[in-house]
Design an enzyme around this catalytic site. Structure first.
Site, PDB file in Angstrom:
ATOM      1  N   ALA A   1     -76.828 -36.035 -38.562  1.00  0.00           N
ATOM      2  CA  ALA A   1     -75.477 -36.169 -39.117  1.00  0.00           C
ATOM      3  C   ALA A   1     -74.523 -35.213 -38.401  1.00  0.00           C
ATOM      4  O   ALA A   1     -74.938 -34.142 -37.957  1.00  0.00           O
ATOM      5  CB  ALA A   1     -75.494 -35.846 -40.613  1.00  0.00           C
ATOM      6  N   ASP A   2     -73.255 -35.624 -38.275  1.00  0.00           N
ATOM      7  CA  ASP A   2     -72.248 -34.661 -37.809  1.00  0.00           C
ATOM      8  C   ASP A   2     -71.477 -34.167 -39.035  1.00  0.00           C
ATOM      9  O   ASP A   2     -71.760 -34.585 -40.170  1.00  0.00           O
ATOM     10  CB  ASP A   2     -71.337 -35.271 -36.735  1.00  0.00           C
ATOM     11  CG  ASP A   2     -70.516 -36.449 -37.245  1.00  0.00           C
ATOM     12  OD1 ASP A   2     -70.356 -36.588 -38.472  1.00  0.00           O
ATOM     13  OD2 ASP A   2     -70.033 -37.223 -36.404  1.00  0.00           O
ATOM     14  N   SER A   3     -70.526 -33.261 -38.814  1.00  0.00           N
ATOM     15  CA  SER A   3     -69.874 -32.635 -39.967  1.00  0.00           C
ATOM     16  C   SER A   3     -69.116 -33.655 -40.813  1.00  0.00           C
ATOM     17  O   SER A   3     -69.033 -33.535 -42.026  1.00  0.00           O
ATOM     18  CB  SER A   3     -68.948 -31.510 -39.508  1.00  0.00           C
ATOM     19  OG  SER A   3     -67.983 -32.019 -38.608  1.00  0.00           O
TER      20      SER A   3
END
Lengths: 79, 245
Positions: free
Chosen positions: A35-37
């Site tokens: 996941a990214d932010s």
């Protein structure tokens, strides 16, 4: 697996497009599930919607793994 | 090209000249349009002219609580929000040395802070849908500066920096964020100028005429379209060539 854990897992699988067997309690959203932010913000939004709870920013910051999310939401549901 | 059938749009400042032109153009391209502004009669007149596919949502953007209710109201009225046009703006022009705190605050609050609040509110639905268009109506003076408009130019420059930052955050979710920067546009404000003042302005505009609301609106229709999916974080200048930047 609890009902909450199953619903959390379903959301994570759908949102991040990862294999269900990778979504274990210890899996870290960013390090293990890619996941990214922004994904983490969207996951929190999805949890809020699914469980009808509000997850404040300071609480959201502590939700790093699948298990963290399940624990938080089980507690929120009981309250 | 630029078909907005089935899309929903919210235009702030739709009771003003440019805002009304933007609403007309989005509507003509097929969109359902929520008209927001402070003057209800003007919004009703515009809705009457457009005859269908409109919603009237009066809102005073200087009030935080009213502002925060606007996007949810638009989403409820139209079943979602695809296109947000932050067009509302005010001026409190004054030479810098005489510029009062309250005139600074009012302009920053309505022109910049409300655009921030509305954009933030619109993001949730747009990210979920994997489609969104946020369009900020800034101004050529946000890039060039303009004596007597320190507050206004700051707010308009602020919109550009804000949009670029947001554009980078949400690009991967199909949401684009762009600015349209009008130059001198025909409006009640330019109508009030003397002929000599108008002549002086036109000497700076290679096209040789003032812009129209429709000139600005056409840029918005483009940026709102599916065809503009690869354009984000940009400022589209609509100024007849008066500033080539």
């Amino acid at each position: 697996m609890s009902d909450v854990a199953e619903r959390v897992k379903k959301i994570v699988v759908e949102h991040l497009g990862v294999e269900a067997d990778k979504v274990v309690d210890k899996a870290n959203f960013i390090d293990d599930l890619g996941a990214d932010s922004l994904d983490t913000v969207e996951l929190v939004m999805a949890f809020e919607e699914e469980f009808g709870v509000e997850i404040p920013d300071d609480a959201a910051e502590t939700i790093l793994t699948v298990g963290d999310a399940v624990k938080f939401l089980e507690k929120a549901k009981a309250a | 090209m630029f078909d907005l059938n089935g899309k929903t749009a919210l235009v702030t400042g739709a009771s003003g000249g440019i805002g009304a032109a933007i609403a007309r153009a989005l509507h003509a391209a097929g969109a359902t349009v929520a008209l927001s502004g402070t003057r209800k009669e003007a919004l009703e007149a515009l809705a009457g002219e457009l005859n269908g596919r409109t919603h009237i949502l009066p809102c005073n953007l200087s009030q935080k609580d009213e502002t925060e209710k606007l996007v949810p109201a638009a989403e409820a009225a139209m079943g979602g929000l695809d296109i947000l046009v932050n067009n509302a703006g005010i001026t409190r022009d004054m030479l810098f040395m005489r510029l009062k705190d309250e005139d600074w605050d009012a302009v920053i609050n309505v022109n910049l802070t409300s655009a921030f609040r509305l954009s933030r509110a619109a993001l949730r639905g747009m990210m979920k849908k994997r489609f969104g268009r946020i369009i900020q109506i800034t101004s050529v003076v946000g890039v060039t500066g303009n004596p007597g408009q320190g507050n206004y130019a700051a707010a308009k420059a602020g919109m550009i920096g804000m949009s670029k930052s947001l554009a980078g955050e949400v690009a991967s979710r199909g949401v684009t964020v762009n600015c349209v920067a009008p130059g001198f546009i025909e409006s009640p404000m330019t109508d009030a100028l003397t002929d000599a003042q108008k002549e002086a302005i036109l000497r700076m505009v290679p096209t040789g005429r003032l812009g129209t609301g429709a000139d600005v609106a056409a840029a918005c229709v483009y940026l709102a379209s599916a065809e503009a999916a690869y354009v984000t974080g940009q400022t589209l200048h609509v100024n007849g060539g008066m500033a080539m930047i």
